[in-house]
Enzyme design. Sequence first.
Site, PDB file in Angstrom:
ATOM      1  N   SER A 142      48.603  34.578  49.759  1.00  0.00           N
ATOM      2  CA  SER A 142      48.674  35.078  48.386  1.00  0.00           C
ATOM      3  C   SER A 142      49.868  34.568  47.599  1.00  0.00           C
ATOM      4  O   SER A 142      49.791  34.444  46.385  1.00  0.00           O
ATOM      5  CB  SER A 142      48.656  36.606  48.377  1.00  0.00           C
ATOM      6  OG  SER A 142      49.654  37.123  49.233  1.00  0.00           O
ATOM      7  N   LYS A 153      40.050  40.427  41.984  1.00  0.00           N
ATOM      8  CA  LYS A 153      40.707  39.157  41.660  1.00  0.00           C
ATOM      9  C   LYS A 153      39.669  38.180  41.101  1.00  0.00           C
ATOM     10  O   LYS A 153      39.312  38.282  39.952  1.00  0.00           O
ATOM     11  CB  LYS A 153      41.450  38.662  42.894  1.00  0.00           C
ATOM     12  CG  LYS A 153      42.660  39.577  43.149  1.00  0.00           C
ATOM     13  CD  LYS A 153      43.377  39.361  44.451  1.00  0.00           C
ATOM     14  CE  LYS A 153      44.541  40.349  44.522  1.00  0.00           C
ATOM     15  NZ  LYS A 153      45.010  40.610  45.869  1.00  0.00           N
ATOM     16  N   HIS A 175      41.883  36.091  47.957  1.00  0.00           N
ATOM     17  CA  HIS A 175      42.076  35.025  46.960  1.00  0.00           C
ATOM     18  C   HIS A 175      41.057  33.897  47.065  1.00  0.00           C
ATOM     19  O   HIS A 175      41.125  32.936  46.305  1.00  0.00           O
ATOM     20  CB  HIS A 175      43.493  34.463  47.060  1.00  0.00           C
ATOM     21  CG  HIS A 175      44.525  35.506  46.796  1.00  0.00           C
ATOM     22  ND1 HIS A 175      44.930  35.848  45.525  1.00  0.00           N
ATOM     23  CD2 HIS A 175      45.199  36.322  47.636  1.00  0.00           C
ATOM     24  CE1 HIS A 175      45.821  36.818  45.606  1.00  0.00           C
ATOM     25  NE2 HIS A 175      46.007  37.126  46.873  1.00  0.00           N
TER      26      HIS A 175
END
Length: 386
Positions: free
Chosen positions: A176, A236, A204
């Site tokens: 990350s 995200k 991610h």
Amino acid sequence: MKDLTQQLAERDAAGLYRRRRVVDGPQQPWLRVDGREVLSFCSNDYLGLANHPKLIEAMKRGADGYGVGSGAAHLVSGHSRAHHQLEEELAEFTSRERALLFSTGYMANLGVIASLLGPGDTVFQDRLNHASLLDGALLSRARLSRYAHRDMAALEQQLVRSKASERLVVSDGVFSMDGDIAPLPTLATLSQQHQAWLMVDDAHGFGVLGARGAGVLEHYQLDSQQAPILMATLGKGLGSFGAFVAGDDALIEYLINSARPYIYTTAMPAAQAEVSRAALRLLDEEGWRREKLQGLIARFRHGAEQLGLPLMDSPTAIQPLLIGSAPAALQLSEALYDDGLWISAIRPPTVPEGTARLRITLSAAHSEAQLDRLLDTLACHLAECG
Ligand SMILES: *Cc1c(COP(=O)(O)O)cnc(C)c1O
């Protein structure tokens, strides 16, 4: 009792004080903050979906159909048709038997690790794994064995020596704060050779990596035998909120029955699940967003290399610039902010001592002109003004 004011002053002096800025309006490249517009390069909305008209519409429809509060935990009366359909769609999308929604990724990580492991077991983790994975290990009271970042020889040694009855290898898929990708094929082989579970946190990569956006496992073509526990977030790349764990039927039933961060919390609003369902459809309908993002990443890296900026070795939307000391990173972040760019300084303990950085994140919502402005402004602060 410790003196909190004193402790905060010490933090401030070390460049480690954390402050929030208040944003008016939706997530998008231009953000309104304290009455001025700044160009943001620090959101995790990698595909630019957080303010997508179809997702806003899905939330409105969801609220019309389900109201706004879910009313209870999933095991009581809070598990709606919308949640259930989202779980089925996530299972299908990730080619797994089942998926289970969690209210946040943090809770999903605590829930999986602490329910699979206990005292006498060992969890093996990359040193740069996300804080929630470390906290899951602490909560489980299993032994935590950390290996140097992406060091597969070190992991192998630890596995060879381990006498634990249950072993779990856990890794971020995309790291990350660094943006690099875990060596998952090797992690899968080592885990299988040493009778360990493998859990991948794809916060991610989900939505962004892989031909269909199914994430880092699709990127590497790894199946559910090789990587039996997949965790990913919906807040995200998908522009929504929440998280899920995908795996076989026994894993999911076990988690439903034993994961305390699943059992003892209120279900996310059903309307939020409708947003995630619509976002999943957009991954297919608007595949151009992944392509555009890849183009921006290449353009940024090319420009930054030409300027001699301290790029890190990242192929993803996370493109940190390594600065070093926390006060220097903070100062630079504030100077850039004065010039209209919002890029957060990431400091210890989020990253190791001496590796404070500017964490630049790119989004399909950015334009090439915005990217060029980023490069020009960075050049003025880090290299020479053009
Ligand atoms: C953001 C993140 C989480 C936590 O997910 P939330 O839904 O924000 O709680 C977990 N793991 C990684 C690697 C993350 O980046």
